[in-house]
Design a protein around this motif. Sequence first.
Motif, PDB file in Angstrom:
ATOM      1  N   TYR A 157       0.986  -1.197   0.078  1.00 51.42           N
ATOM      2  CA  TYR A 157       0.087   0.040   0.134  1.00 51.42           C
ATOM      3  C   TYR A 157       0.763   1.391   0.119  1.00 51.42           C
ATOM      4  N   HIS A 158       1.894   1.347   0.658  1.00 49.36           N
ATOM      5  CA  HIS A 158       2.811   2.533   1.021  1.00 49.36           C
ATOM      6  C   HIS A 158       3.926   2.589  -0.380  1.00 49.36           C
ATOM      7  N   LYS A 159       4.352   1.319  -0.847  1.00 52.99           N
ATOM      8  CA  LYS A 159       5.135   1.072  -1.928  1.00 52.99           C
ATOM      9  C   LYS A 159       4.520   1.753  -3.118  1.00 52.99           C
ATOM     10  N   MET A 160       3.080   1.560  -3.555  1.00 51.10           N
ATOM     11  CA  MET A 160       2.468   1.609  -4.878  1.00 51.10           C
ATOM     12  C   MET A 160       1.471   2.576  -4.634  1.00 51.10           C
ATOM     13  N   PRO A 161       1.374   3.481  -4.182  1.00 46.88           N
ATOM     14  CA  PRO A 161       0.198   4.518  -3.854  1.00 46.88           C
ATOM     15  C   PRO A 161      -0.514   4.945  -4.997  1.00 46.88           C
ATOM     16  N   ASP A 162       0.225   5.089  -6.113  1.00 40.33           N
ATOM     17  CA  ASP A 162      -0.323   5.457  -7.385  1.00 40.33           C
ATOM     18  C   ASP A 162      -1.353   4.513  -7.808  1.00 40.33           C
ATOM     19  N   ILE A 163      -1.436   3.094  -7.489  1.00 37.79           N
ATOM     20  CA  ILE A 163      -2.388   2.179  -7.971  1.00 37.79           C
ATOM     21  C   ILE A 163      -3.190   1.364  -6.978  1.00 37.79           C
ATOM     22  N   ILE A 164      -2.986   1.574  -5.392  1.00 41.20           N
ATOM     23  CA  ILE A 164      -3.745   1.010  -4.655  1.00 41.20           C
ATOM     24  C   ILE A 164      -4.780   1.808  -3.840  1.00 41.20           C
ATOM     25  N   ASP A 165      -5.837   1.585  -3.620  1.00 39.79           N
ATOM     26  CA  ASP A 165      -6.790   2.534  -3.117  1.00 39.79           C
ATOM     27  C   ASP A 165      -7.244   2.027  -1.706  1.00 39.79           C
ATOM     28  N   PHE A 166      -6.935   0.869  -1.288  1.00 42.04           N
ATOM     29  CA  PHE A 166      -7.248   0.660   0.152  1.00 42.04           C
ATOM     30  C   PHE A 166      -6.318  -0.331   0.803  1.00 42.04           C
ATOM     31  N   ASP A 167      -6.055  -0.357   1.896  1.00 41.08           N
ATOM     32  CA  ASP A 167      -5.060  -1.228   2.679  1.00 41.08           C
ATOM     33  C   ASP A 167      -5.688  -2.372   3.684  1.00 41.08           C
ATOM     34  N   CYS A 168      -5.560  -3.721   3.250  1.00 35.56           N
ATOM     35  CA  CYS A 168      -5.883  -4.587   4.334  1.00 35.56           C
ATOM     36  C   CYS A 168      -4.832  -5.288   5.078  1.00 35.56           C
ATOM     37  N   GLY A 169      -3.591  -4.500   4.943  1.00 38.02           N
ATOM     38  CA  GLY A 169      -2.398  -5.101   5.914  1.00 38.02           C
ATOM     39  C   GLY A 169      -2.598  -4.694   7.357  1.00 38.02           C
ATOM     40  N   THR A 170      -3.753  -3.751   7.461  1.00 38.68           N
ATOM     41  CA  THR A 170      -3.816  -3.457   8.987  1.00 38.68           C
ATOM     42  C   THR A 170      -4.400  -5.038   9.715  1.00 38.68           C
TER      43      THR A 170
END
Length: 554
Positions: free
Chosen positions: A493-506
């Motif tokens: 999510y932090h590496k590719m913020p230009d293509i990722i909308d939502f983080d489930c790594g939480t």
Amino acid sequence: MTNEINTGFLQIHPSDNVLVALEDLKPGTAIHFNGATFPLVTDVAAKHKFTISTLQPDDKIVMYGVLVGRTCTEIPAGSVLTIDNVRHDAEEFKLGERKTSWTQPDVSSLRQKTFMGYHRHDGSVGTANYWLVIPLVFCENRNVNVLKDALSDKLGYAKPADYEYETNTLIDMYQAGKTAEEILSADLHILPGQQPAKRLFQNIDGIKFLTHDMGCGGTRMDSDALCGLLAGYITHPNVAGATILSLGCQHAQASILMEEIKRRDSNFQKPLIVLEQQAAGTEKSMLQEALKRTFTGLMEANKTERKPAPLSKLCIGLECGGSDGFSGISANPTLGFLSDLLVSLGGSVILAEFPELCGVEQEISDRCIEEPVALRFIELMRSYNALAEAGGSGFYANPSPGNIRDGLITDAIKSAGAAKKGGSSPVTDVLDYPEKVVRPGLNLLCTPGSDVESTTAEVAAGANIVLFTTGLGTPTGNPVAPVIKISTNSALYHKMPDIIDFDCGTIIEGKESIPEAAMRLLGYVLEVAGGNEQPKAVQLGQDDFIPWKRGVSL
């Protein structure tokens, strides 16, 4: 899941005989599990699996409570699973008893929620409003692109050229005599692109030009399927109308397209312009007619405005691509919980990618509400795999090098995690490509695992939003349906913020539960559905569209 997620490893199901590493683990690390302690004997990278006890050759590997492989050699306790010591295997399946009871989530707080959508005469509701320009055969691709050049910029839909400033800088450096080494070490500052022209038609989100390489020269089955696919897009709730260009002599005839449209919408009323080049004569006369009629069609389509709609009008496509070893324990179960929420509200979800359901066929077929539905799923799975094997492959070959590198070393391991996107609700219908959803609830759609082909098919089946999980980063989008990209891990999510909308790594980090992440995701989905948010794939103009040539793709 039987262990806390922040312990460094996880047992997904009580019957599993392997554990999943949630972080990089070194040899000698003491693993405390079920009252016993044993050391790791190999490195185990995050997302990979390791043994709880010593396994002998041909022993079963169980994950998610199902068979996902067998050992090729003896594997000591505390050893990582690899493609060298494990081979693909999955349980046989057959028609079983109906197991359709399930625990519905509490949706009382969601029943009055709405999103602002485009209401169509057939009762469907769009999350966007597009005009399509489509060739019936690849011979017309050039003419479609001519119309694109003529319309997009003038009507305010052209995307500013990416990296034009950087290219000009490279030209200036070359003309100034700079060496290759100097150019390679230069810092090319990325400046904001020029602002696009103001849209002439404010209620139309864009004109989409869907070129392809089919329609003639292949099998009649493929050209007929193409007409069904295109009919799915033309009748799609996110589409206001369409311009169709036909050469005239191809297999994919306009008459077949019209039959497929009527099959999906017997009272079809959208503006539809069909032009045939061999009947029109000159290319110029056809294109001028196409421009005039498309423009007047846009004038009519622009009269439609967003109005409130219940959540039952959402049809969500479920997709995963660039999957990793966390997909089945973070992002995919989050989609599964959201799917159950939507089904409980009367909405529809589509679970596709049949090669990635290998190994969980019994559980899924048992969830089908009727025996004929279960039998259709079983037959499609068997015939698809047989077709793949006849071509020198099979479902076992589905995992990509990226999947394997990040812990998905057999197709059954990948499938057991991919199936989590479908939640726990009964299967109401099974569709063959390129059929359209007609029943609310969980629908299974036969597609390949290939991201773009599967996403293309899900949208043709009626998905007005696609939720796409990824552990490695995949830029896939769609011309007419917003594709929301969901990461399985926070690093991505932090590496590719230009293509990722939502983080489930939480979820992996223990910061929130799967239901909490699902509710947070649903909030974002409703913002996208109502036109208040644009996913990255829409912002980037990622308009991927690939019809499936049956039997070619896994």
